[in-house]
Design an enzyme around this catalytic site. Structure first.
Site, PDB file in Angstrom:
ATOM      1  N   GLU A  43       0.848  -1.243   0.054  1.00 45.68           N
ATOM      2  CA  GLU A  43      -0.019   0.000  -0.035  1.00 45.68           C
ATOM      3  C   GLU A  43       0.770   1.213   0.038  1.00 45.68           C
ATOM      4  OE1 GLU A  43      -2.688  -0.628   3.213  1.00 45.68           O
ATOM      5  OE2 GLU A  43      -3.444  -2.507   2.516  1.00 45.68           O
ATOM      6  N   ASN A  85       2.065  -5.009  -3.215  1.00 53.00           N
ATOM      7  CA  ASN A  85       0.806  -5.457  -2.723  1.00 53.00           C
ATOM      8  C   ASN A  85      -0.076  -4.271  -2.409  1.00 53.00           C
ATOM      9  OD1 ASN A  85      -1.386  -7.667  -1.702  1.00 53.00           O
ATOM     10  ND2 ASN A  85      -1.135  -6.610   0.150  1.00 53.00           N
ATOM     11  N   HIS A 121     -11.355  -6.247  -2.025  1.00 54.97           N
ATOM     12  CA  HIS A 121     -12.279  -5.887  -0.880  1.00 54.97           C
ATOM     13  C   HIS A 121     -13.372  -5.287  -1.667  1.00 54.97           C
ATOM     14  CE1 HIS A 121      -9.194  -7.038   1.854  1.00 54.97           C
ATOM     15  NE2 HIS A 121      -8.390  -5.973   1.344  1.00 54.97           N
ATOM     16  N   GLU A 152      -5.687 -11.020  -0.990  1.00 51.84           N
ATOM     17  CA  GLU A 152      -6.913 -10.966   0.087  1.00 51.84           C
ATOM     18  C   GLU A 152      -8.135 -10.632  -0.647  1.00 51.84           C
ATOM     19  OE1 GLU A 152      -6.430  -7.370   2.613  1.00 51.84           O
ATOM     20  OE2 GLU A 152      -4.289  -7.636   2.717  1.00 51.84           O
ATOM     21  N   ASP A 154     -12.583 -10.560   0.041  1.00 51.02           N
ATOM     22  CA  ASP A 154     -13.619 -10.524   0.579  1.00 51.02           C
ATOM     23  C   ASP A 154     -14.862  -9.795  -0.134  1.00 51.02           C
ATOM     24  OD1 ASP A 154     -13.932  -7.450   1.937  1.00 51.02           O
ATOM     25  OD2 ASP A 154     -11.836  -8.414   2.291  1.00 51.02           O
TER      26      ASP A 154
END
Length: 179
Positions: A43, A85, A121, A152, A154
């Site tokens: 990030e 990332n 996300h 990741e 979700d």
């Protein structure tokens, strides 16, 4: 996240580089040969405008802290796969362009990087499926010779949960995993 002693410390550039390299060497050295993929820098691009995030590392070392981190990571575990990332960088726009420019620059400078990690996300029903923008962005990353990893994932649904919401969420996850 960085500890208070680092934020509040009066470290010069060389000391900050030594701290960064020492941390990477210690952590990656501890797991050398046992962890295959590492998110080396996470990030580093701002959410708002695609500009570099104003982190303590950038403030006290300079923009080359990313190069330094990746070089230290390669030295710590030469066989590990090294990734940049980030989140909200998987489609199109200022942030994804900035991430692409960042990793493209690393590649052109010969900095050891093996791939890009996307954090997925999303909110179900709100652009949570893979689109042509994602495919185009993935292709340009691949054209640099870099791997792409979903680091990741979700897809949130609002309560109360219904069968229809769960089916939509499942379809959105399938869209990602079949990408």
């Amino acid at each position: 996240q960085v500890p208070a002693w680092l934020v509040n410390g009066n470290f010069n550039r060389d000391q900050m580089i030594a701290i960064l390299q020492g941390h990477i060497t210690q952590v990656m050295g501890r797991y050398r040969g046992r962890i295959v993929h590492w998110d080396v820098v996470n990030e580093a691009i701002s959410d708002n405008n695609g500009q570099p995030r104003d982190s303590i590392w950038r403030q006290r070392i300079g923009a080359d802290y990313i190069d330094i981190a990746f070089r230290a990571a390669r030295a710590a575990d030469p066989l590990a796969r090294l990734y940049y990332n980030d989140y909200e960088a998987e489609g199109s726009g200022a942030k994804s362009d900035a991430v692409f420019n960042l990793v493209s620059g690393l590649v052109s400078r010969g900095v050891p990087i093996d791939g890009v990690g996307w954090q997925w996300h999303k909110i179900s029903g709100s652009n949570a499926t893979v689109t042509s923008a994602h495919a185009n962005n993935a292709a340009r990353i691949a054209n640099l010779g870099l791997e792409l990893m979903i680091t990741e994932a979700d897809v949130r649904i609002q309560l109360p949960t219904t069968a229809a919401k769960l089916q939509q969420q499942a379809a959105e996850y399938r869209s990602l995993w079949n990408f």
